[in-house]
Design an enzyme around this catalytic site. Sequence first.
Site, short mmCIF file in Angstrom:
data_model
loop_
_atom_site.label_atom_id
_atom_site.label_comp_id
_atom_site.label_asym_id
_atom_site.label_seq_id
_atom_site.Cartn_x
_atom_site.Cartn_y
_atom_site.Cartn_z
N ASP A 196 12.38 15.95 -10.78
CA ASP A 196 13.43 14.93 -10.72
C ASP A 196 12.89 13.67 -10.07
O ASP A 196 11.93 13.71 -9.30
CB ASP A 196 14.61 15.44 -9.88
CG ASP A 196 15.60 16.24 -10.70
OD1 ASP A 196 15.47 16.25 -11.93
OD2 ASP A 196 16.50 16.86 -10.09
N LYS A 218 12.32 11.44 -18.23
CA LYS A 218 11.69 10.91 -19.42
C LYS A 218 11.54 11.95 -20.53
O LYS A 218 10.86 11.72 -21.53
CB LYS A 218 10.32 10.32 -19.07
CG LYS A 218 10.39 9.15 -18.11
CD LYS A 218 9.02 8.53 -17.89
CE LYS A 218 9.09 7.38 -16.88
NZ LYS A 218 10.03 6.32 -17.25
#
Length: 422
Positions: A196, A218
């Site tokens: 994270d 992403k």
Amino acid sequence: MGNPAHPAYPVGLRLTGRRVVVIGGGQVAQRRLPALIAAGADVLLVSPSATASVDAMAETGEIRWERRRYQDGDLDGAWYALIATRDREANDRASAEAEARRVWCVRADDAEAATAWTPATGRVEGVTVAVLSGNDPRRSAAVRDAVVEGLRDGSLTAARPHTPGVALVGGGPGDPDLITVRGRRLLAEADVVIADRLGPRDLLDELPPHVEVIDAAKIPYGRFMAQEAINNALIEHAKAGKAVVRLKGGDPYVFGRGMEELQALAEHGIPCTVVPGISSSISVPSAAGIPVTHRGVAHEFTVVSGHVGPDDPRSLVDWAALAKLTGTLVILMGVDKIGLIAEALVKHGRPSDTPVAVVQEGTTATQRRVDATLATVGETVRAQEVRPPAVIVIGEVVRVNTPATTGTTTGTTPGELPTTSA
């Protein structure tokens, strides 16, 4: 100590159900008894007195305690003895009895007179490290500590089994030193780390080059929701036989969606370990000099998600009830909603002059604290350009060891008390 040509012979004693006699109930016994209890030994303590901790072990039935001095015959049936009294004469007699009965005996007062020595020991995930270094116990402890730390943080990886599966690891509030020992070890063993943005980023730089690091922010989502895509990535890599760490900020179960990920893995029969982390709801205020509870000030604290505002139909928070509490409110993920949150609390009865502290990027090198009140916090956050991640603390505890003025930015070093900037 002893003849260096004849070093002590190391051996692991299996004491489960076997009688061990401890003579003396002081600090030495207090240190040694927990390991004997953990080994399953049938422990008899002989001592007229004991420390409070040893007394508690007897009260809970972990050991048997005869409240008297040593007597000849106390070692009858014993497999192992620990002699740790201040009475040299009693120690000598007990030691002689141990020799006569062929009972291995440790003496706290005279290692030369003992037939056994206690090594410096440590335990990590089923591995016991025991170190003896002759007449240098400090060296033994130092070597023990180095080996144990290496096993814990993964720098000693020889013969460590590769365990496929997923570990949901709480990385703590941001400072890499605040991850748990177990979390750091699992990171060192990982093949894949899905991280994270709020996890301790500095730890990623320590990973070996073969470890695949995936930024959860992403992951290509395509037609999937973000969380579903993360779940799929965990499942895919685990099914490929890899050891996967899902590195989260704070604790996996404090607004971390850890349970959703565990449930998704369970549906596919994938084993999952959950490693708790230090929650930012407590650690970040602490790093900024704010106790979430304080005697005579706050007897409770409540942690609330502020990711949706009080006027949002998706909100599950009873803001009216929260406003009536007199303790501390800790708001996570609420920077952009703090103005609305403050208005709702004041509307439902919380005094408008209630102090508020907003701690941005807590426990990191860029930590800063902004102080305000419920009446001013919305505008203050905008004016000071506070950005996430930030923890918001509302309540009288903010005034404990805090700047005297409000609406100011305070530079703080994590763990130190703040000082008002000029």
